[in-house]
Design a protein around this motif. Structure first.
Motif, PDB file in Angstrom:
ATOM      1  N   LEU A 197     -85.806 -34.822 -42.007  1.00 46.22           N
ATOM      2  CA  LEU A 197     -87.093 -34.584 -41.981  1.00 46.22           C
ATOM      3  C   LEU A 197     -87.594 -33.086 -42.547  1.00 46.22           C
ATOM      4  O   LEU A 197     -88.164 -32.959 -43.458  1.00 46.22           O
ATOM      5  N   THR A 201     -81.932 -36.822 -37.728  1.00 43.47           N
ATOM      6  CA  THR A 201     -83.172 -36.985 -38.144  1.00 43.47           C
ATOM      7  C   THR A 201     -83.969 -35.859 -38.321  1.00 43.47           C
ATOM      8  O   THR A 201     -84.695 -35.869 -39.289  1.00 43.47           O
ATOM      9  N   ALA A 202     -83.910 -34.832 -37.268  1.00 43.41           N
ATOM     10  CA  ALA A 202     -84.702 -33.882 -37.511  1.00 43.41           C
ATOM     11  C   ALA A 202     -84.383 -32.938 -38.765  1.00 43.41           C
ATOM     12  O   ALA A 202     -85.423 -32.381 -39.479  1.00 43.41           O
ATOM     13  N   GLN A 252     -86.623 -41.604 -32.451  1.00 47.22           N
ATOM     14  CA  GLN A 252     -87.271 -40.438 -32.007  1.00 47.22           C
ATOM     15  C   GLN A 252     -87.171 -39.451 -33.454  1.00 47.22           C
ATOM     16  O   GLN A 252     -86.410 -39.338 -34.105  1.00 47.22           O
ATOM     17  N   LEU A 253     -88.678 -39.223 -33.798  1.00 43.80           N
ATOM     18  CA  LEU A 253     -88.679 -38.409 -35.060  1.00 43.80           C
ATOM     19  C   LEU A 253     -89.681 -37.192 -34.688  1.00 43.80           C
ATOM     20  O   LEU A 253     -90.671 -36.949 -34.624  1.00 43.80           O
ATOM     21  N   ASN A 254     -88.450 -36.154 -34.529  1.00 42.39           N
ATOM     22  CA  ASN A 254     -89.162 -34.644 -34.360  1.00 42.39           C
ATOM     23  C   ASN A 254     -89.569 -33.922 -35.587  1.00 42.39           C
ATOM     24  O   ASN A 254     -88.594 -33.691 -36.344  1.00 42.39           O
ATOM     25  N   SER A 255     -90.787 -33.590 -35.593  1.00 39.26           N
ATOM     26  CA  SER A 255     -90.951 -32.726 -36.913  1.00 39.26           C
ATOM     27  C   SER A 255     -92.591 -32.074 -36.390  1.00 39.26           C
ATOM     28  O   SER A 255     -93.582 -32.761 -35.526  1.00 39.26           O
ATOM     29  N   LEU A 301     -95.062 -34.116 -40.998  1.00 40.92           N
ATOM     30  CA  LEU A 301     -94.397 -35.317 -40.749  1.00 40.92           C
ATOM     31  C   LEU A 301     -95.427 -36.325 -41.721  1.00 40.92           C
ATOM     32  O   LEU A 301     -96.662 -36.605 -41.425  1.00 40.92           O
ATOM     33  N   GLU A 342     -94.110 -42.009 -41.699  1.00 39.92           N
ATOM     34  CA  GLU A 342     -93.316 -41.811 -40.669  1.00 39.92           C
ATOM     35  C   GLU A 342     -93.890 -41.941 -39.122  1.00 39.92           C
ATOM     36  O   GLU A 342     -93.497 -42.413 -38.391  1.00 39.92           O
ATOM     37  N   GLN A 383     -93.011 -44.751 -36.486  1.00 36.16           N
ATOM     38  CA  GLN A 383     -92.706 -44.197 -35.020  1.00 36.16           C
ATOM     39  C   GLN A 383     -93.569 -44.836 -34.280  1.00 36.16           C
ATOM     40  O   GLN A 383     -93.311 -45.403 -32.929  1.00 36.16           O
ATOM     41  N   TYR A 411     -93.017 -38.255 -31.356  1.00 36.35           N
ATOM     42  CA  TYR A 411     -92.234 -39.002 -30.320  1.00 36.35           C
ATOM     43  C   TYR A 411     -93.219 -39.164 -28.961  1.00 36.35           C
ATOM     44  O   TYR A 411     -93.546 -40.123 -28.358  1.00 36.35           O
TER      45      TYR A 411
END
Length: 232
Positions: A140, A136-137, A32-35, A40, A44, A48, A92
């Motif tokens: 980023l 991770t958030a 999970q890449l929250n941006s 982003l 990335e 994902q 995500y």
């Protein structure tokens, strides 16, 4: 995704005498890449989708002949984020919306052939993935430009705080596992299962509310978590 591992899996499953009858496949891998969408990097975004979508497709393709031989089942672990995409959840949620669409198509392709396809949509579940989400958030966010941090810094802090609160109230992982086991073993499984009251509620709201009203509800839920100062 490791194509060589998937190829070895397919080769092993070609021989039932070695592998045994394959009755079910559960696709659960995810990152999970929250941006914010703007911030982003495309590399990335691709990572994902590689893990959360293309990996699932590859691992589904490999054992499908074995599942078809034994009228097996495919269970794809999606998310409530596959129904509603909150701010900063675009990468995500994009993978989960896509996984839900692929699952719908796969279900309609395989139903006449005796293989059932089920989607499980968890809400907040207390797992190690949840612990990594905020770290991770923040990583980023640190890579964003000063202008992007000025635009999105407070939003990121608010979504992080909201996620932390939501996860603490989430369902234990063993509860989610029991529901996944039900999706695997039920004689007549539903096409979709939600995990947790939060997932059930937001799924219902997404079906009946206009987009603008849902936007306002999500914004109101996020508002108490905004910091008084912007991200440094």
């Amino acid at each position: 995704m490791r194509p060589d591992h998937i190829a070895r899996l397919a080769s092993r499953l070609d021989d039932d005498s070695r592998a045994g009858a394959l009755r079910a496949l559960v696709n659960n891998a995810a990152i999970q890449l929250n941006s914010p969408v703007e911030a982003l990097p495309l590399s990335e975004w691709r990572r994902q989708f590689e893990v959360n979508l293309f990996g699932h497709i590859a691992v589904t393709q490999a054992p499908l002949p074995a599942l078809l031989r034994h009228s097996g089942r495919v269970v794809n672990i999606s998310s409530v984020g596959g129904r509603v995409a909150m701010a900063t959840y675009g990468p995500y949620a994009g993978t989960k919306f896509a996984l839900a669409a692929v699952s719908d198509s796969l279900r309609r392709e395989l139903a006449p052939l005796g293989v059932r396809v089920v989607v499980v949509e968890p809400g907040a579940v207390r797992t190690e993935m949840s612990d990594r989400l905020i770290t991770t958030a923040n990583r980023l966010a640190a890579a964003m430009s000063p202008e992007q941090r000025d635009r999105y810094g407070r939003l990121i802090q608010a979504t992080n705080a909201h996620s932390a609160t939501h996860i603490k109230r989430g369902r234990p992982a063993d509860g989610a596992a029991r529901l996944i086991a039900k999706a695997v073993t039920a004689g007549k499984p539903r096409t979709r299962y939600t995990v947790g009251r939060d997932a059930a509620l937001i799924t219902r709201l997404s079906r009946v509310l206009p987009d603008r009203m849902l936007d306002r509800i999500l914004a109101a839920g996020l508002r108490p978590h905004y910091p008084r100062t912007a991200m440094a």
